[in-house]
Design a protein around this motif. Structure first.
Motif, mmCIF file in Angstrom:
data_model
loop_
_atom_site.group_PDB
_atom_site.id
_atom_site.type_symbol
_atom_site.label_atom_id
_atom_site.label_comp_id
_atom_site.label_asym_id
_atom_site.label_seq_id
_atom_site.Cartn_x
_atom_site.Cartn_y
_atom_site.Cartn_z
ATOM 1 N N VAL A 287 0.830 -1.208 0.000
ATOM 2 C CA VAL A 287 0.000 0.000 0.000
ATOM 3 C C VAL A 287 0.864 1.257 0.000
ATOM 4 N N LEU A 288 2.049 1.168 0.597
ATOM 5 C CA LEU A 288 2.952 2.325 0.653
ATOM 6 C C LEU A 288 3.363 2.807 -0.738
ATOM 7 N N LYS A 289 3.165 1.983 -1.767
ATOM 8 C CA LYS A 289 3.475 2.401 -3.140
ATOM 9 C C LYS A 289 2.651 3.624 -3.549
ATOM 10 N N TYR A 290 1.485 3.801 -2.931
ATOM 11 C CA TYR A 290 0.642 4.937 -3.312
ATOM 12 C C TYR A 290 1.233 6.267 -2.869
ATOM 13 N N ARG A 291 2.312 6.205 -2.075
ATOM 14 C CA ARG A 291 3.041 7.448 -1.767
ATOM 15 C C ARG A 291 3.634 8.040 -3.041
ATOM 16 N N LEU A 292 3.872 7.195 -4.060
ATOM 17 C CA LEU A 292 4.444 7.663 -5.322
ATOM 18 C C LEU A 292 3.586 8.725 -5.989
ATOM 19 N N SER A 294 1.377 10.850 -4.407
ATOM 20 C CA SER A 294 0.841 11.786 -3.421
ATOM 21 C C SER A 294 1.857 12.889 -3.168
ATOM 22 N N ASP A 295 1.355 14.125 -2.991
ATOM 23 C CA ASP A 295 2.241 15.252 -2.703
ATOM 24 C C ASP A 295 2.671 15.286 -1.241
ATOM 25 N N GLN A 296 1.954 14.540 -0.396
ATOM 26 C CA GLN A 296 2.223 14.553 1.039
ATOM 27 C C GLN A 296 2.353 13.120 1.549
ATOM 28 N N PRO A 297 2.941 12.917 2.736
ATOM 29 C CA PRO A 297 2.943 11.584 3.341
ATOM 30 C C PRO A 297 1.518 11.035 3.430
ATOM 31 N N ILE A 298 1.372 9.730 3.358
ATOM 32 C CA ILE A 298 0.039 9.121 3.296
ATOM 33 C C ILE A 298 -0.246 8.261 4.521
ATOM 34 N N ASP A 393 10.556 9.727 -2.478
ATOM 35 C CA ASP A 393 9.324 9.099 -2.010
ATOM 36 C C ASP A 393 8.180 9.157 -3.017
ATOM 37 N N SER A 394 8.173 10.166 -3.890
ATOM 38 C CA SER A 394 7.056 10.325 -4.823
ATOM 39 C C SER A 394 7.563 10.518 -6.237
ATOM 40 N N PHE A 395 6.677 10.274 -7.211
ATOM 41 C CA PHE A 395 7.031 10.536 -8.604
ATOM 42 C C PHE A 395 7.361 12.013 -8.798
ATOM 43 N N TYR A 396 6.664 12.880 -8.064
ATOM 44 C CA TYR A 396 6.922 14.312 -8.235
ATOM 45 C C TYR A 396 8.351 14.648 -7.806
ATOM 46 N N ALA A 397 8.785 14.066 -6.672
ATOM 47 C CA ALA A 397 10.160 14.305 -6.224
ATOM 48 C C ALA A 397 11.156 13.686 -7.199
#
Length: 526
Positions: A287-292, A294-298, A393-397
């Motif tokens: 489930v932590l993959k959805y951090r990819l 998200s703009d913020q911690p989930i 942590d994220s695609f945006y980063a």
């Protein structure tokens, strides 16, 4: 010490921030808000040690804000500011962990003394906590390692006989697994590579231990351990519903920010019995993959993301592939951001997101090298940038290295465009004013540019200096005028911007190889 200022009057708020900035404190203002509601929203993702708040504010006043902070069990100190000398306000504020009550206008010395006192208490509290963690860590290190290793291996067991045989062993080392079902909670530390570098080996181990202690206390000492990826895994016993688990997740996140100054993302599995804990572990960590996206911690539940059934990743990958064919950096930046926003809204299935992570990794690396080539001779640290793409942590980063390169290209393009326009503007000005007493200084004043910089920039673009170009224009005009037999040499000199006829003649011969009179004689004969 991290300070939040909450004040609805902008001038007063800015003045307070500047006042704190002038103080020699080991801390700073990290958040500002115009009312209590805005402040509460920020507290959900910003770690704060002290709130300085006005009382009278729209939507939610200062005392209501502090009541909410107390209700959420946030360990945050506070200072109340008010223009009203009201004892009832003071009494109510002091019950809400308010350290003091200051009247407006706030005096620099009063605030400085109060903040210095709070800072000293804060430092003492942190020092005490660190020492306690160190001592506890030394005393319990071996026992903790045994428990962690047991839980790591136990959670992977799937055969009933193995599980039954090891339950008795668990109690002998202080691990009690007697509930009928468990939710697995996975707590992942954000920006882990950077944090590990900053902490150093010993500091990182201490921080992990402190987080372990915080989570143990918040979960009433339910079994927890770190897996091989340094994700903290909690076996949450009982039948707590998702709302209760979400509250727990928020408390873990807030305490991590307040006490350790770190952010965490949290994945929560569905409920499983002892024989299927490995399935729960897989759910929580995946489930932590959805951090990819998200703009913020989930804080995310497997039961929620399992409803996402979109498997179409090709349109998103095709959109990325189009970036290779774009000619303009600004267009690429815009399309890259649009790609990310579309991805966030796509509700991709968990499996599709995992596949896409691998494909995006390859494409991002290729795009980075492609864009760097566009920078020409510019040196670029690809190693560091690829490291960010691998671990952020994220695609945006992970997009940031691409965006940085594209912005550099855009900046260079705009700079080149400006230089071209400026050079053309200089040439036009010279052609229109060559017959006047102009020079590098007067031209730079007209262009509003430093003379030295203008001179270098013009020569780079035009291949000659400004004075050389001015002389070229003047000599060209002089040649035309010399064909008119009625004009004297001194008259022509003045008409092209030279008051000294002798100097003009010398310059003309140097430029043309013959004197003005010789040039006239040669060309009139033709």
């Amino acid at each position: 010490m991290r300070i939040m200022v909450v004040e609805d009057e902008e001038l007063l708020r800015d003045g307070l921030i500047k006042m704190i900035g002038r103080m020699s404190l080991n801390g700073s203002v990290v958040a500002i808000a115009g009312n209590g509601e805005d402040a509460l929203e920020q507290l959900s993702h910003v770690g704060v040690d002290l709130i300085i708040t006005d009382i009278r504010m729209p939507r939610m006043d200062g005392l209501q804000l502090l009541e909410e902070v107390q209700r959420l069990n946030l360990d945050i100190r506070s200072i109340i500011l008010s223009g009203y000398d009201d004892f009832e306000y003071a009494k109510r504020a002091l019950k809400l962990n308010c350290k003091d009550y200051l009247l407006k206008p706030v005096m620099f010395q009063d605030l400085y003394e109060l903040l210095s006192k709070i800072e000293a208490e804060f430092i003492a509290m942190q020092t005490k906590m660190i020492e306690e963690v160190k001592l506890k860590g030394i005393l319990n290190q071996n026992q903790s390692l045994i428990r962690h290793e047991f839980l790591r291996t136990f959670i992977q067991l799937e055969k009933m006989l193995q599980i039954e045989a090891r339950l008795a062993e668990a109690e002998t080392i202080g691990v009690y697994l007697q509930a009928s079902c468990y939710s697995i909670i996975a707590v992942q530390i954000e920006e882990k590579p950077e944090k590990k570098r900053n902490y150093g080996k010993n500091g990182w181990m201490l921080m992990k231990y402190a987080l372990h202690n915080i989570v143990e206390e918040l979960t009433s000492y339910m079994p927890c351990y770190y897996d091989e990826h340094e994700v903290l895994i909690v076996l949450h016993a009982g039948i707590a519903d998702e709302e209760e688990l979400n509250v727990l997740g928020n408390r873990i996140a807030m305490k991590s920010r307040e006490l350790l100054k770190i952010t965490v993302s949290i994945g929560i599995s569905e409920k499983h019995d002892l024989y299927h804990l490995s399935l729960g572990y897989g759910q929580a960590t995946r489930v932590l993959k959805y951090r990819l996206i998200s703009d913020q911690p989930i804080i995310e539940f497997h039961s929620q993301v399992s409803r996402y059934t979109n498997h179409l990743i090709k349109p998103h990958m095709d959109q990325l592939a189009e970036l290779f064919d774009l000619d303009h950096a600004d267009t690429a930046i815009k399309q890259l951001k649009e790609w990310y926003e579309a991805l966030k809204a796509a509700e991709l299935s968990l499996g599709s997101l995992e596949v896409m992570e691998q494909e995006v990794r390859v494409v991002f690396h290729s795009l980075l090298r492609h864009f760097v080539k566009e920078l020409g001779d510019r040196e670029y640290d690809l190693g560091a940038e690829i490291g960010i793409m691998e671990t952020a942590d994220s695609f945006y980063a992970r997009m940031n290295p691409l965006l940085n390169v594209l912005k550099a290209i855009s900046s260079d393009s705009k700079k080149g465009f400006i230089e071209n326009c400026t050079s053309k503007q200089v040439m036009k000005y010279i052609r229109e004013h060559y017959n006047e007493n102009i020079n590098l200084t007067s031209i730079s004043e007209f262009i509003y540019m430093n003379p030295a910089y203008l001179s270098v920039m013009f020569k780079k673009k035009a291949g000659k200096s400004i004075i050389e170009y001015l002389t070229e224009v003047r000599m060209g005009e002089a040649k035309k005028l010399l064909l008119n037999m009625e004009l004297k040499t001194y008259e022509i000199a003045e008409m092209v911007g030279y008051n000294d006829a002798a100097y003009f003649s010398t310059l003309f011969k140097k430029y043309s190889g013959v004197s003005p009179l010789e040039y006239r004689t040669i060309n009139i004969r033709r």
